[in-house]
Design an enzyme around this catalytic site. Structure first.
Site, PDB file in Angstrom:
ATOM      1  N   LEU A 100     -41.321  -7.212  11.532  1.00 58.21           N
ATOM      2  CA  LEU A 100     -40.340  -7.913  10.710  1.00 58.21           C
ATOM      3  C   LEU A 100     -40.197  -9.380  11.067  1.00 58.21           C
ATOM      4  O   LEU A 100     -39.650 -10.153  10.286  1.00 58.21           O
ATOM      5  CB  LEU A 100     -38.971  -7.238  10.843  1.00 58.21           C
ATOM      6  CG  LEU A 100     -38.898  -5.776  10.410  1.00 58.21           C
ATOM      7  CD1 LEU A 100     -37.539  -5.203  10.753  1.00 58.21           C
ATOM      8  CD2 LEU A 100     -39.173  -5.653   8.930  1.00 58.21           C
TER       9      LEU A 100
ATOM     10  N   ASP B  90     -23.295 -17.977  21.153  1.00 61.62           N
ATOM     11  CA  ASP B  90     -24.351 -18.381  20.213  1.00 61.62           C
ATOM     12  C   ASP B  90     -24.016 -17.914  18.797  1.00 61.62           C
ATOM     13  O   ASP B  90     -24.834 -17.295  18.113  1.00 61.62           O
ATOM     14  CB  ASP B  90     -25.696 -17.816  20.651  1.00 61.62           C
ATOM     15  CG  ASP B  90     -26.872 -18.573  20.031  1.00 61.62           C
ATOM     16  OD1 ASP B  90     -26.654 -19.709  19.561  1.00 61.62           O
ATOM     17  OD2 ASP B  90     -27.991 -18.034  20.015  1.00 61.62           O
TER      18      ASP B  90
END
Length: 644
Positions: free
Chosen positions: A342, A460
């Site tokens: 992916l 993050d």
């Protein structure tokens, strides 16, 4: 720059025709009616958890069952029953999107904190209760009535035809396995011309023939007539007639298309645009990053067997994720076939897999053990996220480190990451979906900062780390940089971490992560979602400007709504948009002490608290640069996204 980390649960499922319809603005579900009870549940209660699960099961069940589904969740006293149905004269893509939007609306606006509720859109309805109601044709007085095109000269023959047509269709629908019937009947108007009336009736599949007849007859009795068109919708049945043919929608088959690859290009961005403060920040960041590079190139030792055993023992102390055998994950991915891949990142690829024993599709992150940073983030993922449980966090299912491999197994996020949809050249993410995503991210961050046993600093937060499930519900992912601190401590001194453009400017200088620095990143994400723009963009002269500065300037001019994504074409709730933009600015102000807590921010976003009276500054003025129609390099330009 912080290490490139493999994109967590990168885009996995095909974005077929149904997804395209759900992400477009061609159709906007419209709330026609709602019924709520006086009996309430409390936030975070077992009933709320069961209700949230139920509403999403209803959505998925109805989409997979041709437009109708009913089920229940839990056990007394927190048991909840639910039913969802599409009105069959709506196009299936509209029906599907209606079902996708319904769960969030029911809980946040339709009937917030109510133990019983029903919300009716123009193409579907969703209903729930703490009491069993399946098979009962009630709520007769509630619903949507619409008529048009009166014709006084032909009222008598038209009403007579309508009555005969509909009563015949009622009898037909009651005996039909689908509880649907449509047909037509001719009549002569006052001028001797032949006219045709088309009709359709529908009942919930869970109704017996008797209850179906009862519901439709009661609805028919409330129709005054004298109209060429009519739509009378109830929770459980529906009657419509018109002078034109009425089509019955057919659910589309599931698309078998392949997954979309994530955008993997990088852009070096700075937290602010102009002025000496931002220049100093850029210099500070550049020096620190350059000093770290040699260390990274020379420090990539192979992990020892002793380290493996120590890490495994620590993982086993936790609860939740399961340890998989390497052979299981290899079989799930076709021996890590390229066809199953992916995405690709700095620490290795992510694969799509199917676990036969669990009967579920998963995303499997394969981390290189030769990478010291990759191994560190692998351990952080398991230690932190495996202990967290929240509907807006990506769930880790298991792990494996054997045979020289480090593997993490996650629930599959079929729609991939938020940034891919915000900047899609093919579809525009509809505002109610964006607003639901905003509330979902906020709910996840509130859990991390205040509601879990320790404070979790994510460090993050960015749009590429916000994953979307099949119904575009937000789930915050990638805990490779996360750190745990005590609630009374609230900050963590560490090396520089995060993504430029989303990082708190103060954090880039001090290296001290805190809840306030997470809130700053959250604010940048809010502005990005509302404006449909990257955190930084280039001026014509090549200098960079931070999105927060430009939105702040528009706010000061009393034109903050001009910052809204122009691709929405004004199709948004004005109050919701204003609050997302203002809260984004509030969170992104440069003085940490003036930022809101995540709870304060969410209360304003949920319309439960007023907007701040004064907006703290976010930096120097942006100058006369207008908000462009697109980013300087277009919506498919380089992003601050890192492959994680």
């Amino acid at each position: 720059m912080a290490p490139r980390r493999l994109l967590l649960l990168a885009v996995a499922a095909s974005l077929g025709a149904a997804a395209s319809a759900a992400a477009s603005v061609d159709y906007t579900p419209y709330v026609r009616a709602s019924v709520c009870s006086d009996s309430n549940y409390t936030d975070g209660s077992p009933y709320e958890v069961q209700l949230d699960n139920l509403l999403h099961d209803l959505r998925d069940g109805a989409i997979g069952n041709g437009g109708f589904f009913q089920t229940d969740k839990g056990h007394w006293p927190t048991q909840v029953y639910g039913q969802a149905m599409c009105y069959v004269d709506c196009d299936w893509s509209m029906c599907e999107f209606c079902l996708q939007v319904a769960p969030s609306y029911v809980m946040t606006k339709g009937c917030p904190n109510n133990k019983r509720g029903a919300v009716m859109y123009d193409c579907c309805y969703q209903r729930y209760s703490d009491e069993q109601f399946f098979g009962h044709a009630d709520f007769f007085e509630h619903g949507m009535n619409a008529q048009g095109g009166s014709n006084g000269d032909d009222a008598v023959p038209m009403n007579k035809t309508m009555w005969e047509l509909v009563t015949g269709l009622i009898a037909e629908a009651a005996g039909s396995p689908r509880r649907i019937a449509n047909g037509s009947q001719t009549y002569m108007d006052s001028r001797g011309n032949s006219q045709v009336m088309y009709g359709l009736v529908q009942c919930a599949l869970g109704f017996s023939p008797r209850e179906c007849t009862n519901c439709l007859n009661t609805t028919l009795a409330s129709m005054p007539g004298n109209a060429t068109t009519a739509k009378f919708r109830r929770y459980g049945c529906y009657i419509t007639h018109a002078p034109d043919p009425i089509d019955v929608s057919t659910p589309r088959p599931q698309s078998a298309g392949g997954p979309r690859r994530p955008n993997r290009r990088l852009v070096v961005a700075v937290c602010a645009a102009s002025g000496s403060v931002f220049l100093l920040i850029c210099i500070s960041i550049s020096v620190r990053l350059l000093l770290r590079r040699p260390e990274r190139r020379t420090n990539s030792p192979r992990v020892s067997i002793e380290d493996d055993k120590a890490m495994e023992d620590e993982f086993r102390e936790g609860t939740g994720p399961r340890r998989f055998r390497y052979s299981e994950l290899a079989a799930a991915t076709g021996n890590f076939s390229e066809v199953k891949k992916l995405g690709e990142g700095g620490f290795g690829p992510v694969y799509r897999g199917f676990l036969k024993d669990l009967g579920i599709e998963v995303a499997i992150k394969r981390v290189s053990k030769d990478s010291k940073q990759g191994r560190k983030e692998y351990a952080s993922e398991v230690r932190v996220i495996s202990r967290l449980r929240h509907r807006n966090l990506v769930q880790i299912i298991g792990w494996c480190h054997a045979g020289g491999e480090l593997l993490l197994v996650y629930e599959l996020m079929p729609k991939g990451s938020l940034d891919l949809h915000l900047y899609s050249a093919d579809n525009v993410l509809w505002w109610p979906v964006r607003h639901r995503i905003v509330l979902g991210i906020g709910s996840a961050l509130l859990y991390l900062h205040q509601e879990w046993e320790q404070c979790v600093l994510h460090r993050d937060i960015k749009t590429s780390n916000v994953m979307l499930d099949a119904s575009f519900n937000a789930k915050l992912g990638d805990f490779g940089l996360a750190r745990l601190v005590d609630h009374d401590r609230g900050s963590h001194t560490t090396e520089l971490a995060g993504t430029l453009g989303y990082m708190d400017p103060e954090c880039t200088v001090t290296g001290r992560a805190s809840t306030e620095s997470d809130v700053y990143s959250f604010g940048v994400v809010l502005l990005e979602i509302a404006c449909g723009r990257r955190p930084t963009t280039a001026r014509p002269n090549g200098t960079l400007i931070h999105l927060a500065q430009r939105v702040s300037e528009l706010h000061g001019q009393g034109r903050i709504l001009d910052a809204a994504d122009p691709r929405l074409d004004g199709n948004f709730d004005l109050q919701e948009m204003e609050r997302v933009l203002v809260v984004g600015l509030w969170c992104a102000c440069h003085d940490q002490s003036l930022r809101p807590s995540i709870r304060q921010a969410i209360n304003v976003l949920r319309l439960e608290a007023p907007l701040p009276e004064r907006m703290p500054p976010v930096g120097q003025a942006a100058g006369p640069l207008p908000m462009p129609d697109s980013d300087s390099t277009g919506h498919s330009s380089s992003s601050t996204q890192q492959l994680i």
